[in-house]
Structure formats: C-alpha cells, structure tokens
Design an enzyme around this catalytic site. Structure first.
Site, PDB file in Angstrom:
ATOM      1  N   HIS A  52      57.045 -47.264   2.390  1.00 32.30           N
ATOM      2  CA  HIS A  52      55.899 -47.963   2.294  1.00 32.30           C
ATOM      3  C   HIS A  52      54.327 -47.009   1.916  1.00 32.30           C
ATOM      4  O   HIS A  52      54.448 -46.291   3.184  1.00 32.30           O
ATOM      5  CB  HIS A  52      54.871 -49.133   2.070  1.00 32.30           C
TER       6      HIS A  52
HETATM    7  P1  TYD Z   1      56.446 -54.423   5.603  1.00 39.79           P
HETATM    8  O1  TYD Z   1      55.582 -53.780   6.152  1.00 39.79           O
HETATM    9  O2  TYD Z   1      57.669 -54.099   5.049  1.00 39.79           O
HETATM   10  O3  TYD Z   1      57.589 -53.604   7.434  1.00 39.79           O
HETATM   11  P2  TYD Z   1      57.882 -52.459   7.649  1.00 39.79           P
HETATM   12  O4  TYD Z   1      57.683 -51.498   6.306  1.00 39.79           O
HETATM   13  O5  TYD Z   1      58.068 -51.674   8.496  1.00 39.79           O
HETATM   14  O6  TYD Z   1      59.883 -52.752   7.122  1.00 39.79           O
HETATM   15  O7  TYD Z   1      57.008 -55.820   6.956  1.00 39.79           O
HETATM   16  C1  TYD Z   1      57.622 -56.783   6.362  1.00 39.79           C
HETATM   17  C2  TYD Z   1      56.992 -57.616   6.035  1.00 39.79           C
HETATM   18  O8  TYD Z   1      56.877 -59.026   7.499  1.00 39.79           O
HETATM   19  C3  TYD Z   1      56.883 -58.173   5.092  1.00 39.79           C
HETATM   20  O9  TYD Z   1      57.977 -59.204   4.216  1.00 39.79           O
HETATM   21  C4  TYD Z   1      55.428 -58.142   5.476  1.00 39.79           C
HETATM   22  C5  TYD Z   1      55.205 -58.891   6.985  1.00 39.79           C
HETATM   23  N1  TYD Z   1      54.265 -58.914   7.433  1.00 39.79           N
HETATM   24  C6  TYD Z   1      53.180 -59.618   7.578  1.00 39.79           C
HETATM   25  O10 TYD Z   1      53.538 -60.509   7.725  1.00 39.79           O
HETATM   26  N2  TYD Z   1      52.322 -59.427   8.654  1.00 39.79           N
HETATM   27  C7  TYD Z   1      51.950 -57.904   9.191  1.00 39.79           C
HETATM   28  O11 TYD Z   1      50.738 -57.518   9.716  1.00 39.79           O
HETATM   29  C8  TYD Z   1      52.932 -57.092   8.393  1.00 39.79           C
HETATM   30  C9  TYD Z   1      53.056 -55.374   9.107  1.00 39.79           C
HETATM   31  C10 TYD Z   1      54.037 -57.253   8.176  1.00 39.79           C
END
Ligand code: TYD
Length: 136
Positions: A52
């Site tokens: 992302h």
């Molecule tokens: P995401 O940013 O998609 O993680 P990655 O890209 O590392 O796989 O986040 C995963 C999930 O966690 C998504 O449903 C959003 C949630 N999340 C929060 O609720 N708060 C946060 O601070 C972060 C970073 C993620």
C-alpha cells in the site's frame, strides 16, 4: 514527495556490555511528530506484508528484531532496503508504495507514524496509486 523523501536514519545507539540502547525523539531523530506507534510481530518466517501507499502519512520503519526487506516504489523507480539492525530506521514519506517481504522468523517491525490510523489515507490498489503519481 517520492523516493527523495525516503532515507535510512541512523538512530542514536548507546552501546553497553549490559545491552545496547536506542532512543528516538520526535522532530529530532524523525522529521515529524509521532502520533501513533504500531508493530508487526508473530509474522511467519518468509511471509510478506505491506502492499500500500499513504497520501499524507510519514513513517519510520525499524526492524526491532530479526530482518525483512522493504521495496519502495514511487511509480518511477523501485528501491530495495534490507532492514536488520535495531538502530536503523527507514523514513517513508507520502505517495510511496511499499512491499515488506521475507520476514525472518521472530522478526518485529516497529512503525512510528505521523498521524492516527485513517483508512482514507491509504492507496491499497497499485493501479490507482500509479494513476495518482504518474504525470498526466
Ligand atoms: P495494514 O495497514 O493493511 O497492514 P499491512 O499493510 O502491514 O498488511 O493493516 C492491517 C489491518 O489493521 C487493517 O484492517 C487496518 C488495521 N489497522 C488499524 O486498525 N490501525 C492501525 O494503526 C494499522 C496500521 C492497521
């Protein structure tokens, strides 16, 4: 914007035979106010995350334990980084796509962020990200 805004930051390290210590102060060792901290842990060895970009968010990403690779991509250039030191941070600015790959087992990825969690700040679709960063 872009990869010009991204660099490795050598954090202060107090070496000590009892164990080393690193500290991070907002606006000194990271060029932003820290509003949120999160960390990835219990990540299965060899797995991948990320995929992302953020519209406005700045982050400092640290391999607190173990190692992983981060590939940054501003739509023009891709740049790989191997993080495996607790005193090294990678500053990732806005509008940079990141893939985090190849976690070692037991790795802990610490992220300091300039703002609270906001899903509207994300690009989760690579083609939408490219549309946004590429000159028309
Ligand atoms: P995401 O940013 O998609 O993680 P990655 O890209 O590392 O796989 O986040 C995963 C999930 O966690 C998504 O449903 C959003 C949630 N999340 C929060 O609720 N708060 C946060 O601070 C972060 C970073 C993620």
């Amino acid at each position: 914007m872009g990869l010009d805004n991204c660099c490795l930051v050598d954090l202060p390290k107090i070496t000590d035979p009892r164990g080393n210590l690193t500290f991070i102060e907002a606006n000194r060792h990271v060029p932003f106010e820290i509003k949120r901290v999160y960390y990835l842990y219990d990540v299965p060895g060899g797995s991948d995350r990320g995929g992302h970009a953020h519209k406005r968010l700045h982050q400092l990403i640290i391999a607190l334990a173990g190692s992983f690779e981060i590939v940054l991509d501003d739509g023009q250039t891709k740049k790989p980084f191997h993080l495996n030191r607790s005193y090294l941070g990678l500053h990732v600015g806005p509008m940079v796509w990141r893939e985090i790959r190849n976690f070692s087992s037991g790795a802990v990825c610490l992220v300091l962020a300039s703002d609270f969690y906001d899903e509207t700040d994300y690009y989760r679709d690579y083609h939408a990200f490219l549309e946004a960063v590429r000159p028309k």
